[in-house]
Scaffold this motif. Structure first.
Motif, short mmCIF file in Angstrom:
data_model
loop_
_atom_site.label_atom_id
_atom_site.label_comp_id
_atom_site.label_asym_id
_atom_site.label_seq_id
_atom_site.Cartn_x
_atom_site.Cartn_y
_atom_site.Cartn_z
N SER A 52 0.93 -1.56 -0.16
CA SER A 52 -0.07 -0.10 -0.13
C SER A 52 1.10 1.77 0.32
O SER A 52 0.43 2.35 -0.60
N ASN A 53 2.13 1.28 -0.38
CA ASN A 53 3.15 2.17 0.17
C ASN A 53 3.52 3.16 -0.79
O ASN A 53 3.40 4.08 -1.17
N SER A 54 2.56 2.76 -2.44
CA SER A 54 3.26 2.32 -3.76
C SER A 54 1.50 3.14 -3.52
O SER A 54 0.65 2.78 -4.29
N SER A 55 1.75 4.22 -4.40
CA SER A 55 0.86 4.92 -5.06
C SER A 55 0.43 4.15 -6.27
O SER A 55 -0.80 4.22 -6.46
N ARG A 56 0.94 3.57 -7.64
CA ARG A 56 0.52 2.62 -8.19
C ARG A 56 -0.25 2.08 -7.60
O ARG A 56 -1.29 1.75 -7.60
#
Length: 385
Positions: A52-56
């Motif tokens: 979830s840390n990835s915006s993608r």
């Protein structure tokens, strides 16, 4: 407009409560169980939070969100569902109504409508605009959770408490709820309330009603829906026809179902896998393998991928009729299509091939089953061979 419509819809819910218990054939499902270990699920939660840390990931991996929540809910790990959804508040996406709508929907799929409602109430604190879009997501969460009483409560307070005007999507969701409750007369009456408030029913409105009436074998009321669609120049699609196809088959009117398929073609509506599967089921239930195979071929000719149920229906009947070569073909195609196959049916195919001294084919199927990770159990060659 909103207060009048809300009062009428809430009144319909109140009137439907007593009849719903008597007419609905869809009781609230019990919580499922799972054999997945706590350790595996804990790892799943941690991996999801990390991703979830990835915006993608947050913007594009909708399926990962849904599959993770479904898996945790199936294991009754509702605190973990809450944990990963609450974790999403750490990201700036939480100020986007579209993102919150997804989270509300996930709570609904997990059967956690109270949590969905809480998140909806928190939206202003999260600096997130709250419009009819998020209200509709909350209504849908009630339907997915089968918390129909809560829909009535929401409709009674939406105007005054939230200053939100229900729209056509709201009404379609209410219709869906009534159909699930078995309150079909109330579902149909929503159309009148829509029109009184300047909202025109659309294809989704009519398709929802058609599905409800045909699932309950109320053919005459369904015909009224078709007539109203024609009056309003709403063009039906394949989703409109499929409930009628299924209902005709259930009512043992399979010749009429075939005529309906032909009628669809003449009107430029292409049958889909569900259309063909309805006919295949009818012939399989009647023990007519040849006709079932014929419609399976038609499905293939129309570039429709067979459904899991299609493989199981045809494969089981083929085994019963002793056509193990065809059953083998079905199993292999299902595996290649990455479609789960009924293990008991596959074992019947293996046993049948062995009895016909087709050992190579039987071994091929066993190895194919073993080599595919989505089979949990092993197929076996009979020990008496």
């Amino acid at each position: 407009m909103s207060s009048s419509l809300c009062r009428r819809l809430q009144g319909l819910f109140t009137a439907a409560k007593n009849t719903a218990t008597a007419t609905t054939s869809l009781p609230k499902p019990s919580k499922p169980t799972t054999t997945t270990t706590d350790k595996t699920l804990t790892a799943l939660v941690e991996k999801f939070k990390e991703s979830s840390n990835s915006s993608r990931f947050r913007s594009r991996n909708h399926k990962s969100y849904e599959s993770t929540v479904r898996r945790l809910a199936a294991a009754q790990k509702f605190s973990d569902v809450e944990h990963i959804i609450e974790h999403q508040k750490n990201y700036t996406d939480i100020t986007s109504e579209g993102f919150v709508v997804r989270l509300i929907g996930l709570y609904g799929k997990a059967g956690m409508v109270d949590h969905a409602h809480k998140l909806f109430d928190e939206m202003p604190q999260l600096n997130c605009e709250r419009t009819v879009m998020s209200f509709n997501a909350l209504l849908s969460a009630c339907v997915n959770s089968r918390e129909f009483d809560k829909m009535g409560e929401l409709l009674s307070e939406v105007g005054e408490k939230y200053s939100i005007k229900p729209d056509r999507v709201s009404c379609n969701t209410v219709i869906k709820a009534f159909c699930e409750m078995g309150s079909l007369d109330s579902a149909y009456s929503v159309i009148d309330e829509m029109e009184k408030n300047g909202l025109e029913p659309d294809l989704i409105t009519f398709n929802t009603l058609l599905d409800g009436f045909y699932r309950n074998e109320r053919f005459s009321e369904a015909e009224k829906v078709w007539a109203l669609m024609k009056d309003k120049n709403v063009v039906p699609n394949v989703i409109s026809y499929n409930p009628k196809l299924r209902a005709l088959v259930v009512d043992n009117r399979i010749s009429e179902a075939i005529e309906l398929i032909e009628d669809m073609g003449s009107k430029g509506v292409n049958p889909d896998a569900y259309s063909f599967n309805a006919l295949i089921k009818g012939f399989c239930d009647g023990g007519n393998l040849e006709e079932a195979k014929k419609w399976y071929d038609e499905m293939e000719k129309n570039d429709c991928k067979p459904l899991q149920g299609t493989f199981t229906l045809l494969g089981s009947l083929a085994c019963e009729k002793g056509d193990f070569d065809f059953a083998l073909e079905l199993c292999k195609k299902a595996i290649n299509q990455r479609c789960r196959v009924n293990l008991l049916m596959m074992q019947l195919v293996v046993d049948g091939l062995v009895k016909e001294s087709k050992m190579e084919e039987a071994k091929e199927l066993v190895e194919l089953g073993k080599s595919n990770g989505y089979f949990r159990y092993k197929l076996e060659i009979p020990s008496n061979v």
